[in-house]
Design an enzyme around this catalytic site. Sequence first.
Site, short mmCIF file in Angstrom:
data_model
loop_
_atom_site.label_atom_id
_atom_site.label_comp_id
_atom_site.label_asym_id
_atom_site.label_seq_id
_atom_site.Cartn_x
_atom_site.Cartn_y
_atom_site.Cartn_z
N GLU A 1 -13.02 15.80 3.05
CA GLU A 1 -12.12 14.71 3.43
C GLU A 1 -12.89 13.41 3.63
O GLU A 1 -12.41 12.33 3.28
CB GLU A 1 -11.35 15.08 4.71
CG GLU A 1 -10.37 16.23 4.52
CD GLU A 1 -9.34 15.94 3.45
OE1 GLU A 1 -8.76 14.84 3.45
OE2 GLU A 1 -9.11 16.81 2.59
N TRP B 1 -13.37 12.17 0.25
CA TRP B 1 -12.20 11.46 -0.30
C TRP B 1 -12.23 10.00 0.11
O TRP B 1 -11.89 9.11 -0.68
CB TRP B 1 -10.92 12.15 0.18
CG TRP B 1 -9.66 11.54 -0.34
CD1 TRP B 1 -8.83 10.69 0.32
CD2 TRP B 1 -9.08 11.73 -1.65
NE1 TRP B 1 -7.76 10.34 -0.48
CE2 TRP B 1 -7.89 10.96 -1.69
CE3 TRP B 1 -9.45 12.46 -2.77
CZ2 TRP B 1 -7.07 10.91 -2.82
CZ3 TRP B 1 -8.63 12.41 -3.90
CH2 TRP B 1 -7.46 11.64 -3.91
N TRP C 1 11.65 1.13 -11.63
CA TRP C 1 11.81 1.29 -10.18
C TRP C 1 13.18 0.78 -9.73
O TRP C 1 13.73 -0.14 -10.33
CB TRP C 1 10.73 0.53 -9.43
CG TRP C 1 9.33 1.00 -9.70
CD1 TRP C 1 8.37 0.34 -10.37
CD2 TRP C 1 8.74 2.24 -9.28
NE1 TRP C 1 7.21 1.08 -10.42
CE2 TRP C 1 7.42 2.25 -9.76
CE3 TRP C 1 9.20 3.34 -8.57
CZ2 TRP C 1 6.55 3.32 -9.53
CZ3 TRP C 1 8.34 4.40 -8.34
CH2 TRP C 1 7.03 4.39 -8.82
N ASN D 1 -1.41 13.36 7.81
CA ASN D 1 -1.61 13.21 6.37
C ASN D 1 -0.60 14.02 5.56
O ASN D 1 -0.17 13.58 4.48
CB ASN D 1 -3.03 13.64 5.98
CG ASN D 1 -3.34 13.28 4.54
OD1 ASN D 1 -3.26 12.12 4.16
ND2 ASN D 1 -3.68 14.27 3.73
N TRP E 1 5.93 1.96 -5.27
CA TRP E 1 4.92 2.36 -4.30
C TRP E 1 4.35 1.20 -3.51
O TRP E 1 3.94 1.36 -2.35
CB TRP E 1 3.79 3.12 -5.00
CG TRP E 1 3.08 2.34 -6.07
CD1 TRP E 1 3.43 2.25 -7.39
CD2 TRP E 1 1.92 1.51 -5.91
NE1 TRP E 1 2.55 1.43 -8.07
CE2 TRP E 1 1.61 0.98 -7.20
CE3 TRP E 1 1.10 1.20 -4.83
CZ2 TRP E 1 0.53 0.12 -7.41
CZ3 TRP E 1 0.01 0.35 -5.04
CH2 TRP E 1 -0.27 -0.18 -6.32
N TRP F 1 -1.35 5.86 -2.00
CA TRP F 1 -0.05 5.52 -2.55
C TRP F 1 0.00 5.67 -4.06
O TRP F 1 1.00 6.14 -4.62
CB TRP F 1 0.37 4.11 -2.11
CG TRP F 1 1.04 4.17 -0.78
CD1 TRP F 1 0.49 3.94 0.44
CD2 TRP F 1 2.40 4.56 -0.54
NE1 TRP F 1 1.42 4.16 1.43
CE2 TRP F 1 2.60 4.53 0.85
CE3 TRP F 1 3.46 4.92 -1.37
CZ2 TRP F 1 3.82 4.85 1.44
CZ3 TRP F 1 4.68 5.24 -0.78
CH2 TRP F 1 4.85 5.20 0.61
#
Length: 480
Positions: free
Chosen positions: A280, A283, A311, A346, A364, A387
């Site tokens: 993590e 990441w 969208w 998360n 987004w 996102w």
Amino acid sequence: MKNRVIVWFRRDLRLADNPALRAAIDGDFDSIVPVFIQAPDELGAWAPGGAQRVWQHFSLDALSTQLENLGSRLIIRHGPTQQALDTLIEESGATAVYWNRLYDPLTIERDKAIKTHLEQRGIETASFKAALLHEPWTVKTGQGGPYKVFTPFWKAVKDRGSEAPLPMPDRLPEVWSRIGSEAVADLDLLPSIPWDTDIRATWAPGEDGAHERLETFLESAIDKYADDRDRPAIAGTSYLSPHLHWGEIGPRQIMHRLAEWLDDQDSQAVHDHATTFRSELGWREFAHHVLYHFPDTPDAPLDKRFEQFPWSQDDEALELWQRGQTGIPMVDAGMRELWATGYMHNRLRMTVASFLTKNLRVAWQHGERWFWDTLVDADLANNTLGWQWAAGCGADAAPFFRIFNPARQGERFDASGDYVRHWVPEIATLGNKHIHRPWEAPAAVLDKAGVELGRTYPRPLVDLKESRREALSAFDEIKR
């Protein structure tokens, strides 16, 4: 003539393992002038949002106290930054300015201009690595380019190791009394209407709070981390992200303390959980790597096909999502947790992002903006990567056809309904069978629980199956 150095604090609000501060301490300087300069205009659209500003206030307050305890003090000024530094150089007689590097596009551009300006004035400058384990330009694919997929990125760096953390200073030189400073309160970071009560109650900003949070995680959660990190009703994660964002603790401090703690652990399972936790942190490194190499991604999709995605322009749906009034309990619980505490688990971040971009088909960027203003740990690299991942248009993105069903997410990761019941009390008396799908509950069950859909709790904004089908159809259009 006295030799003085300015240490320019930004998002490195700590004294231990602060390379710029340590270099100043170890250098040939008679005096060190710590300064924080408030210049949000220089960050354009990505100046700290409301929740970040609350955190920043208390973090600066904690740093100021720490410096005073060591015999120094924090000088606070308003920007523009170059002008503020020029003024402070004149007031202090400083011959050098040191700082720790950041990797956001506008910050990089600003810092380069300031470095050039100061060196043209004959001022020594030096910048240091403090926010990351591996700076973005030091990690390359076999072809010499940047990574776009996490797994090979992490494989390339996870065994590299890092330098040992630098120690906390014992004492710092006194700052010349003639150098004036504003107060933290003068930065006007706190809201005029006190909506931040729960944020204050939930968090302890500052270096001490960061290390206390790390120790709590090691003592009570890391031994089950790989399993519990997906269950929002329990404290199964580290909650270190806002402390990392503001630099109250650095990644190598975490890695070093984790390795030290693991030396006393015999269980292979515990070591396996720690490996998951390290990934993590990886990441986070990957997020900064991607942002550095693709600086347009906060606004534009990495996958250019999505520039043509149809969208929906549904402002009402966006507002109901923001308020946690979608009629989908797991989504509403996550959005309400965010508003109350400045944080969202998360698992919920992925769930609510999938719902917004795929079930509601709202772009987004709208979700990214809302998170930016409401998260205490809103980090441009992490927020952008997350996102775009959820929308299916970024680096290492989830395939667009992977659409989280928020009801199933609740049944899987909040089976007892504790998380939803806490944040969506209107339906708290529903049983486990219907807590995540109240629209499927028989009328008698709803009556008994005192739930009237459309009055005490909203009906679902969309049909999950039908909206999924429409999203996949829209994706088929841009694939062609």
